[in-house]
Design a protein around this motif. Sequence first.
Motif, PDB file in Angstrom:
ATOM      1  N   VAL A  10       0.864  -1.178   0.000  1.00  0.00           N
ATOM      2  CA  VAL A  10       0.000   0.000   0.000  1.00  0.00           C
ATOM      3  C   VAL A  10       0.899   1.226   0.000  1.00  0.00           C
ATOM      4  N   ARG A  11       0.591   2.210  -0.849  1.00  0.00           N
ATOM      5  CA  ARG A  11       1.374   3.447  -0.887  1.00  0.00           C
ATOM      6  C   ARG A  11       0.570   4.569  -0.232  1.00  0.00           C
ATOM      7  N   TYR A  12       1.237   5.275   0.680  1.00  0.00           N
ATOM      8  CA  TYR A  12       0.688   6.488   1.269  1.00  0.00           C
ATOM      9  C   TYR A  12       1.591   7.649   0.872  1.00  0.00           C
ATOM     10  N   MET A  13       0.996   8.720   0.387  1.00  0.00           N
ATOM     11  CA  MET A  13       1.719   9.966   0.191  1.00  0.00           C
ATOM     12  C   MET A  13       1.861  10.602   1.574  1.00  0.00           C
ATOM     13  N   VAL A  14       3.056  11.095   1.889  1.00  0.00           N
ATOM     14  CA  VAL A  14       3.292  11.735   3.181  1.00  0.00           C
ATOM     15  C   VAL A  14       4.007  13.065   2.966  1.00  0.00           C
ATOM     16  N   PRO A  62       3.599  15.638 -10.327  1.00  0.00           N
ATOM     17  CA  PRO A  62       2.282  16.022 -10.846  1.00  0.00           C
ATOM     18  C   PRO A  62       1.821  15.105 -11.987  1.00  0.00           C
ATOM     19  N   MET A  63       0.533  14.943 -12.081  1.00  0.00           N
ATOM     20  CA  MET A  63      -0.095  14.176 -13.145  1.00  0.00           C
ATOM     21  C   MET A  63      -0.122  15.037 -14.414  1.00  0.00           C
ATOM     22  N   PRO A  64      -0.422  14.444 -15.574  1.00  0.00           N
ATOM     23  CA  PRO A  64      -0.456  15.228 -16.819  1.00  0.00           C
ATOM     24  C   PRO A  64      -1.402  16.430 -16.762  1.00  0.00           C
ATOM     25  N   THR A  68      -1.507  17.280  -8.214  1.00  0.00           N
ATOM     26  CA  THR A  68      -0.376  16.757  -7.439  1.00  0.00           C
ATOM     27  C   THR A  68      -0.901  15.778  -6.395  1.00  0.00           C
ATOM     28  N   PRO A  69      -0.341  14.578  -6.314  1.00  0.00           N
ATOM     29  CA  PRO A  69      -0.748  13.634  -5.277  1.00  0.00           C
ATOM     30  C   PRO A  69      -0.472  14.215  -3.887  1.00  0.00           C
ATOM     31  N   VAL A  70      -1.450  14.098  -2.995  1.00  0.00           N
ATOM     32  CA  VAL A  70      -1.317  14.630  -1.636  1.00  0.00           C
ATOM     33  C   VAL A  70      -1.793  13.596  -0.621  1.00  0.00           C
ATOM     34  N   PRO A  71      -1.324  13.718   0.622  1.00  0.00           N
ATOM     35  CA  PRO A  71      -1.772  12.804   1.675  1.00  0.00           C
ATOM     36  C   PRO A  71      -3.215  13.067   2.085  1.00  0.00           C
ATOM     37  N   GLY A  72      -3.720  12.161   2.900  1.00  0.00           N
ATOM     38  CA  GLY A  72      -5.046  12.334   3.472  1.00  0.00           C
ATOM     39  C   GLY A  72      -6.077  11.476   2.787  1.00  0.00           C
ATOM     40  N   GLY A  73      -7.306  11.911   2.827  1.00  0.00           N
ATOM     41  CA  GLY A  73      -8.396  11.158   2.226  1.00  0.00           C
ATOM     42  C   GLY A  73      -9.008  10.181   3.215  1.00  0.00           C
ATOM     43  N   TRP A  74      -9.767   9.235   2.693  1.00  0.00           N
ATOM     44  CA  TRP A  74     -10.494   8.298   3.548  1.00  0.00           C
ATOM     45  C   TRP A  74     -10.099   6.848   3.340  1.00  0.00           C
ATOM     46  N   ASN A  75      -9.393   6.525   2.256  1.00  0.00           N
ATOM     47  CA  ASN A  75      -8.887   5.161   2.119  1.00  0.00           C
ATOM     48  C   ASN A  75      -7.918   4.925   3.259  1.00  0.00           C
ATOM     49  N   ARG A  76      -7.834   3.682   3.724  1.00  0.00           N
ATOM     50  CA  ARG A  76      -7.003   3.447   4.893  1.00  0.00           C
ATOM     51  C   ARG A  76      -6.559   2.009   5.007  1.00  0.00           C
ATOM     52  N   ILE A  77      -5.477   1.826   5.764  1.00  0.00           N
ATOM     53  CA  ILE A  77      -5.107   0.482   6.157  1.00  0.00           C
ATOM     54  C   ILE A  77      -5.911   0.152   7.412  1.00  0.00           C
ATOM     55  N   HIS A  78      -6.107  -1.111   7.630  1.00  0.00           N
ATOM     56  CA  HIS A  78      -6.991  -1.613   8.687  1.00  0.00           C
ATOM     57  C   HIS A  78      -6.163  -2.548   9.558  1.00  0.00           C
ATOM     58  N   SER A 117       0.798  13.015   8.383  1.00  0.00           N
ATOM     59  CA  SER A 117       0.384  13.691   7.151  1.00  0.00           C
ATOM     60  C   SER A 117      -1.120  13.690   6.945  1.00  0.00           C
ATOM     61  N   GLY A 118      -1.882  13.090   7.869  1.00  0.00           N
ATOM     62  CA  GLY A 118      -3.333  13.043   7.741  1.00  0.00           C
ATOM     63  C   GLY A 118      -3.862  11.789   7.083  1.00  0.00           C
ATOM     64  N   ASN A 119      -2.996  10.818   6.778  1.00  0.00           N
ATOM     65  CA  ASN A 119      -3.462   9.529   6.264  1.00  0.00           C
ATOM     66  C   ASN A 119      -4.131   8.757   7.393  1.00  0.00           C
ATOM     67  N   VAL A 120      -5.129   7.967   7.047  1.00  0.00           N
ATOM     68  CA  VAL A 120      -5.932   7.291   8.057  1.00  0.00           C
ATOM     69  C   VAL A 120      -5.471   5.853   8.274  1.00  0.00           C
ATOM     70  N   VAL A 121      -5.446   5.461   9.549  1.00  0.00           N
ATOM     71  CA  VAL A 121      -5.212   4.089   9.961  1.00  0.00           C
ATOM     72  C   VAL A 121      -6.416   3.699  10.807  1.00  0.00           C
ATOM     73  N   GLU A 122      -7.141   2.680  10.363  1.00  0.00           N
ATOM     74  CA  GLU A 122      -8.286   2.206  11.152  1.00  0.00           C
ATOM     75  C   GLU A 122      -7.806   1.134  12.125  1.00  0.00           C
ATOM     76  N   LEU A 123      -8.072   1.363  13.403  1.00  0.00           N
ATOM     77  CA  LEU A 123      -7.835   0.351  14.425  1.00  0.00           C
ATOM     78  C   LEU A 123      -9.159  -0.360  14.652  1.00  0.00           C
ATOM     79  N   PHE A 124      -9.153  -1.672  14.610  1.00  0.00           N
ATOM     80  CA  PHE A 124     -10.403  -2.432  14.662  1.00  0.00           C
ATOM     81  C   PHE A 124     -10.278  -3.599  15.635  1.00  0.00           C
ATOM     82  N   GLN A 125     -11.250  -3.676  16.543  1.00  0.00           N
ATOM     83  CA  GLN A 125     -11.346  -4.824  17.452  1.00  0.00           C
ATOM     84  C   GLN A 125     -12.586  -5.612  17.064  1.00  0.00           C
ATOM     85  N   PRO A 126     -12.391  -6.843  16.548  1.00  0.00           N
ATOM     86  CA  PRO A 126     -13.546  -7.643  16.134  1.00  0.00           C
ATOM     87  C   PRO A 126     -14.460  -7.966  17.310  1.00  0.00           C
ATOM     88  N   ALA A 127     -15.741  -8.122  17.003  1.00  0.00           N
ATOM     89  CA  ALA A 127     -16.703  -8.550  18.028  1.00  0.00           C
ATOM     90  C   ALA A 127     -16.332  -9.958  18.456  1.00  0.00           C
TER      91      ALA A 127
END
Length: 128
Positions: A10-14, A62-64, A68-78, A117-127
């Motif tokens: 997984v690539r994260y922009m930082v 930068p793209m064509p 410009t790719p930047v950090p953040g957003g809502w996609n995340r590692i879990h 950088s504002g990238n998201v990491v989801e911490l998850f505890q299964p039921a």
Amino acid sequence: MTDLEAMVNVRYMVDDVDAAVEFYTTHLGFTLRTSAAPAFADVVRGGLRLLLSGPASSAGRPMPDGATPVPGGWNRIHLIVDDIATEVTRLRAAGLTFRNEIVSGPGGRQILLEDPSGNVVELFQPAR
């Protein structure tokens, strides 16, 4: 197949590669694999290889259309944790930032942690 091909990559922009490496290795149990800071580093945890790409990396160019790719957003590692309340207490004591409070759902409990950088990491505890 190489070890890297067997991993999930997984690539994260930082904004700051060194700060990102510090965050993931100090707080979330990743190990530094390689570093070419300030452009790039990669860290691993189990079968996950996290590529940390700074503004000076090829992934930061930068793209064509000029975007410009930047950090953040809502996609995340879990990341699965055994005791989410204990993890949140530990991470808050270290001064880390969360986007929300712990929420419960049918599959378990989760919270969204931000890296420097504002990238998201989801911490998850299964039921149970």
